[in-house]
Design a protein around this motif. Structure first.
Motif, PDB file in Angstrom:
ATOM      1  N   LEU A  21       0.826  -1.206   0.000  1.00  0.00           N
ATOM      2  CA  LEU A  21       0.000   0.000   0.000  1.00  0.00           C
ATOM      3  C   LEU A  21       0.861   1.256   0.000  1.00  0.00           C
ATOM      4  O   LEU A  21       0.541   2.241  -0.673  1.00  0.00           O
ATOM      5  CB  LEU A  21      -0.920   0.006   1.223  1.00  0.00           C
ATOM      6  N   TYR A  89      -9.727  -1.077  -2.174  1.00  0.00           N
ATOM      7  CA  TYR A  89      -8.991   0.158  -2.466  1.00  0.00           C
ATOM      8  C   TYR A  89      -8.398   0.116  -3.866  1.00  0.00           C
ATOM      9  O   TYR A  89      -8.458   1.102  -4.614  1.00  0.00           O
ATOM     10  CB  TYR A  89      -7.881   0.390  -1.435  1.00  0.00           C
ATOM     11  N   TYR A  90      -7.848  -1.023  -4.245  1.00  0.00           N
ATOM     12  CA  TYR A  90      -7.224  -1.146  -5.560  1.00  0.00           C
ATOM     13  C   TYR A  90      -8.228  -1.068  -6.704  1.00  0.00           C
ATOM     14  O   TYR A  90      -7.839  -0.904  -7.856  1.00  0.00           O
ATOM     15  CB  TYR A  90      -6.412  -2.447  -5.647  1.00  0.00           C
ATOM     16  N   ARG A 105      -6.374   5.797   0.247  1.00  0.00           N
ATOM     17  CA  ARG A 105      -5.201   4.989   0.578  1.00  0.00           C
ATOM     18  C   ARG A 105      -4.750   5.241   2.010  1.00  0.00           C
ATOM     19  O   ARG A 105      -4.420   4.297   2.738  1.00  0.00           O
ATOM     20  CB  ARG A 105      -4.040   5.292  -0.377  1.00  0.00           C
ATOM     21  N   THR A 109      -4.568   2.424   4.813  1.00  0.00           N
ATOM     22  CA  THR A 109      -3.302   2.173   5.504  1.00  0.00           C
ATOM     23  C   THR A 109      -3.475   2.213   7.018  1.00  0.00           C
ATOM     24  O   THR A 109      -2.900   1.398   7.745  1.00  0.00           O
ATOM     25  CB  THR A 109      -2.257   3.209   5.060  1.00  0.00           C
TER      26      THR A 109
END
Length: 351
Positions: A21, A89-90, A105, A109
């Motif tokens: 990440l 998230y991706y 992100r 995280t």
């Protein structure tokens, strides 16, 4: 095998996810991409991660400790929950805006970091500290105790997971959030320097006198009249910074759109350059404290003026600045030039 051994393995897997990440870039995401579906999925994965953190913490908060098999199942569930958070998230493609993606992100995280912290706390705790009753757990959740670290770590995961509800939903909202944060920092810097520059005030007045030397008579702790004249123009630049962020923020709120790749890219360009204002203001402010080095002040003032000029130029050519907004752009451009020219005149003899 020690009961917590599977937890050590999952901790390593979570650290690998965190590294990816932090260092990697997501792909272009799923096609076709649907923003509402993305937010639904992200919210669900954050909720599951929060629930798994609770289950893990509770499992190690009452006797007997989970068996190796149960710990393996708990660890797998934690790992799967975190992988799901990262995977969603991706999905978010670059085309939705780099400002928005950075905020998502960062939130992702924090969830992963929180879960790693929780596993660290459980693994580092002596076994006897993991053997208190579930009733005690809930009755004393926020009280200081031997298990304070575990309770704090669990709460940290919850807090990180709850952030998803506060994330901006598109790039326009993300840029508004970023600009508002920068404006708050710049406002504080301007107010602090205005307070320090009050006529006759010692900028180091909160520092106690030296016991051996007595009264601080060193002129390097005070501003001369020439210093104050120079710093007056620097304050003009700092105030222009605050006004610039305030006006750009209002323009993005009123006219900003995230409905096309061009508009999204323009918002990102504006956020990227505006993000340089706050650190440039801080550098200028630090150089303004005595003993004043006029050349250092001039250099930092020029850097700030350059950033402000770029912000205004980008704003003027973007969709957030229709003809109705051009007046303040021209005014602030003139204010930046005027104050920078005054700084140059005050420091010309130092070249």
């Amino acid at each position: 095998m020690e009961a917590r051994e599977p937890l050590r393995d999952v901790r390593g897997a979570l650290r690998a996810v965190l590294a990816r990440l932090r260092e990697g870039e997501p792909s272009e995401g799923r096609e076709p991409f649907e923003l509402p579906r993305f937010w639904d999925a992200l919210g669900q994965t954050f909720q599951v991660a929060s629930q798994e953190a609770t289950k893990l913490s509770l499992a190690f908060s009452r006797p007997p400790l989970p068996s190796a098999e149960n710990c393996r199942k708990l660890s797998e569930d934690v790992q799967n929950a975190i992988l799901a958070v990262a995977t969603v998230y991706y999905w978010l493609p670059k085309g939705q805006g780099t400002t928005l993606r950075k905020m998502v992100r960062d939130a992702t995280t924090e969830v992963v970091e929180g879960m790693i912290q929780l596993t660290d706390t459980i693994l580092n705790a002596p076994v006897e500290r993991l053997s208190f009753s579930i009733a005690w757990f809930w009755d004393n959740f926020w009280e200081k105790s031997l298990s304070q670290e575990q309770l704090i770590s669990t709460g940290g995961v919850w807090e990180a997971c709850e952030q998803v509800s506060n994330l901006p939903r598109d790039n326009q909202a993300a840029v508004v959030s970023a600009l508002a944060a920068s404006l708050g920092v710049v406002k504080d810097a301007v107010e602090e320097m205005e307070h320090a520059l009050v006529e006759g005030q010692d900028p180091y007045g909160d520092i106690m006198e030296d016991e051996e030397l007595g009264f601080r008579g060193n002129r390097d702790t005070y501003w001369s009249e020439a210093d104050r004249q120079l710093l007056s123009s620097c304050m003009g630049l700092m105030k222009a910074s605050k006004a610039c962020l305030k006006k750009v923020l209002a323009a993005v709120k009123a006219h900003g759109k995230a409905d096309s790749p061009e508009h999204i890219a323009q918002l990102d360009d504006l956020a990227d350059i505006a993000n340089e204002i706050s650190p440039s203001v801080d550098e200028l402010a630090l150089s303004m404290y005595p003993p004043v080095n006029p050349l250092a002040v001039r250099l930092n003032a020029a850097k700030l003026a350059s950033v402000l000029t770029k912000v205004l130029e980008i704003a003027k050519t973007s969709h957030v600045c229709p003809p109705s907004e051009e007046g303040w752009v021209q005014f602030l451009t003139g204010a930046v030039d005027h104050n920078m020219n005054k700084v140059k005149n005050f420091t010309q003899g130092q070249l």
